[in-house]
Design a protein around this motif. Structure first.
Motif, PDB file in Angstrom:
ATOM      1  N   LYS A  43      49.461 -24.376  53.725  1.00  0.00           N
ATOM      2  CA  LYS A  43      50.164 -23.586  54.728  1.00  0.00           C
ATOM      3  C   LYS A  43      50.127 -24.256  56.100  1.00  0.00           C
ATOM      4  CE  LYS A  43      49.404 -19.242  52.356  1.00  0.00           C
ATOM      5  NZ  LYS A  43      48.858 -17.896  52.421  1.00  0.00           N
ATOM      6  N   LEU A  72      43.864 -22.851  55.630  1.00  0.00           N
ATOM      7  CA  LEU A  72      45.328 -22.963  55.666  1.00  0.00           C
ATOM      8  C   LEU A  72      45.781 -24.304  55.106  1.00  0.00           C
ATOM      9  CD1 LEU A  72      46.189 -21.469  59.180  1.00  0.00           C
ATOM     10  CD2 LEU A  72      46.477 -20.385  56.932  1.00  0.00           C
ATOM     11  N   LYS A  90      45.447 -24.408  51.343  1.00  0.00           N
ATOM     12  CA  LYS A  90      46.463 -23.567  50.694  1.00  0.00           C
ATOM     13  C   LYS A  90      47.881 -24.064  50.965  1.00  0.00           C
ATOM     14  CE  LYS A  90      43.852 -20.413  48.826  1.00  0.00           C
ATOM     15  NZ  LYS A  90      43.862 -20.108  47.415  1.00  0.00           N
TER      16      LYS A  90
END
Length: 111
Positions: free
Chosen positions: A31, A26, A29
């Motif tokens: 995120k 995460l 990426k």
């Protein structure tokens, strides 16, 4: 350790490994923030510790754990990633878990 207890321990172990890998994913990426690396490291430490709780040879534990990991990852695919598993995903998981059972039941008689 009986097969049900072993399987349950393997499932918890797999969840820790997946969390330990998913959180950095995460972050990579964009995120989640870098703070997720701390619980990821803790989850991976728990993963290693949980694997050490099995009373049989480590190579056998790793081989059997792989089968449960496959099935747990498919459940993760469905529950976390929101992707419904295909019939092939489910069939492969069943084969992997059967393999785990064969390895762990055989471990009882071969020490």
């Amino acid at each position: 350790m009986n097969l049900v207890t072993t399987t349950g321990l393997f499932v918890v172990t797999a969840v820790m490994e997946i969390i330990g890998c998913f959180l950095p994913y995460l972050w990579l990426k964009d995120k989640a923030g870098p703070w997720v690396l701390i619980p990821a490291a803790l989850a991976l430490a728990a993963f290693v510790w949980l694997l050490s709780l099995h009373p049989t040879a480590s190579g056998r534990v790793y081989a059997a754990y792989g089968g449960v990991y496959v099935a747990t990852a498919i459940v993760w695919l469905w529950l976390v990633d929101g992707v419904r598993p295909s019939a092939y995903d489910l069939a492969g998981s069943v084969v992997a878990v059967i393999g785990m059972g064969i390895i762990m039941l055989g471990a009882r008689s071969s020490g």
